[in-house]
Design a protein around this motif. Structure first.
Motif, PDB file in Angstrom:
ATOM      1  N   GLN A 113      57.095  11.586   8.399  1.00 11.40           N
ATOM      2  CA  GLN A 113      57.526  12.360   9.739  1.00 11.40           C
ATOM      3  C   GLN A 113      58.310  13.688   9.396  1.00 11.40           C
ATOM      4  O   GLN A 113      58.631  14.606  10.045  1.00 11.40           O
ATOM      5  N   THR A 114      58.733  13.909   8.213  1.00 14.52           N
ATOM      6  CA  THR A 114      59.733  14.959   7.715  1.00 14.52           C
ATOM      7  C   THR A 114      59.430  15.672   6.410  1.00 14.52           C
ATOM      8  O   THR A 114      59.691  17.017   6.443  1.00 14.52           O
ATOM      9  N   LYS A 176      47.154  13.786  11.482  1.00 15.51           N
ATOM     10  CA  LYS A 176      48.516  13.328  11.669  1.00 15.51           C
ATOM     11  C   LYS A 176      49.396  14.427  11.150  1.00 15.51           C
ATOM     12  O   LYS A 176      50.653  14.630  11.892  1.00 15.51           O
ATOM     13  N   ASP A 179      49.497  16.925  14.330  1.00 17.28           N
ATOM     14  CA  ASP A 179      50.199  16.212  15.286  1.00 17.28           C
ATOM     15  C   ASP A 179      51.661  16.691  15.113  1.00 17.28           C
ATOM     16  O   ASP A 179      52.470  16.427  15.786  1.00 17.28           O
ATOM     17  N   THR A 180      52.122  16.360  13.994  1.00 17.05           N
ATOM     18  CA  THR A 180      53.465  16.408  13.485  1.00 17.05           C
ATOM     19  C   THR A 180      54.146  17.723  12.887  1.00 17.05           C
ATOM     20  O   THR A 180      55.437  17.979  13.519  1.00 17.05           O
TER      21      THR A 180
END
Length: 259
Positions: A113-114, A176, A179-180
């Motif tokens: 996520q980062t 993914k 989206d992130t």
């Protein structure tokens, strides 16, 4: 969407007739057409930096086409299988699979996520193997249509299953990433990593540069770098053609306030 399907089908077929070191970098041509069509159809301003980026992509593409290696003649998909089972490509495949598993099971839960490189790295690594499988399947279809059925071989179905599984995995992790993170950043980074790894895999497996001298190889590399520069320039400056910044001292509202 229909034209996209047709385009992807044509791209799939291209791998059966041309080396991957030529087909993959030429994907940047779609960026040029997208920018030009968006300018005329969607009224998106194509500013000076956008024009320069398109020109760089075009120059790099022409350079690669003029100095691309010749496609090897294959009479059976078994020849591709023999190339895929040589020690050099087996080592590359093992390294790629180990890195993918490491990224999926260790890096994704911690840094997915980062750090954008985690998702894009998975897609790019798997993509380099997918292209090798696509080339084998495309060759099998070409030979089958010409009268030499290649689907009697187990390896043809192995390459087909590999392509399907890896494509699904790529779509999952690319979605993914989109989206992130910002699409404007994901797209050029993915293009650069995917194209670079695909060229490396193709060189190891098909040894496409064996018939070329150092001058031709360096010219191709320069063409590839030129395309990368054009792609990055297009994406980094894509919002410069919008309305003037309201914070600018030359903006009408600010001039009125100053008066």
């Amino acid at each position: 969407m229909l034209t996209m399907l047709v385009g992807e089908g044509a791209n799939f077929a291209a791998y059966a007739y041309a080396p991957a070191t030529l087909v993959t970098p030429l994907g940047a041509l779609s960026i040029i057409f997208s920018a030009v069509l968006a300018h005329f159809i969607l009224d998106e301003s194509l500013h000076m930096f956008g024009v320069v980026g398109c020109v760089l992509c075009l120059v790099g593409s022409v350079t690669i086409v003029l100095h691309a290696p010749l496609e090897k003649d294959f009479e059976s998909v078994m020849q591709v299988w023999h190339l895929a089972t040589e020690p050099g490509f087996i080592i590359y495949t093992v390294v790629v699979l180990v890195l993918v598993l490491f990224l999926i099971f260790w890096c994704v839960p911690r840094y997915g996520q980062t750090h954008m490189v985690v998702y894009i790295g998975i897609c790019s690594l798997m993509g380099s193997l997918t292209v090798m499988g696509v080339k084998a399947v495309g060759l099998a279809l070409k030979l089958s249509f010409s009268g030499s059925n290649q689907f009697i071989y187990v390896v043809t179905w192995f390459f087909t299953i590999l392509v399907i599984v890896f494509c699904v995995m790529q779509l999952i992790y690319l979605n993914k990433a989109l989206d992130t993170f910002n699409t404007a950043v994901v797209s050029p980074v993915y293009y650069v990593m995917f194209t670079t790894l695909t060229i490396v895999a193709s060189i190891i497996m098909f040894k496409e540069w064996d018939s070329q001298n150092a001058s031709q190889i360096m010219t191709e590399l320069c063409g590839f770098v030129t395309i990368l520069c054009g792609t990055l320039l297009l994406h980094k400056t894509k919002d410069m053609g919008g309305s003037p910044n309201s914070s600018s001292p030359f903006h009408p509202s600010n001039r009125d306030q100053g008066a």
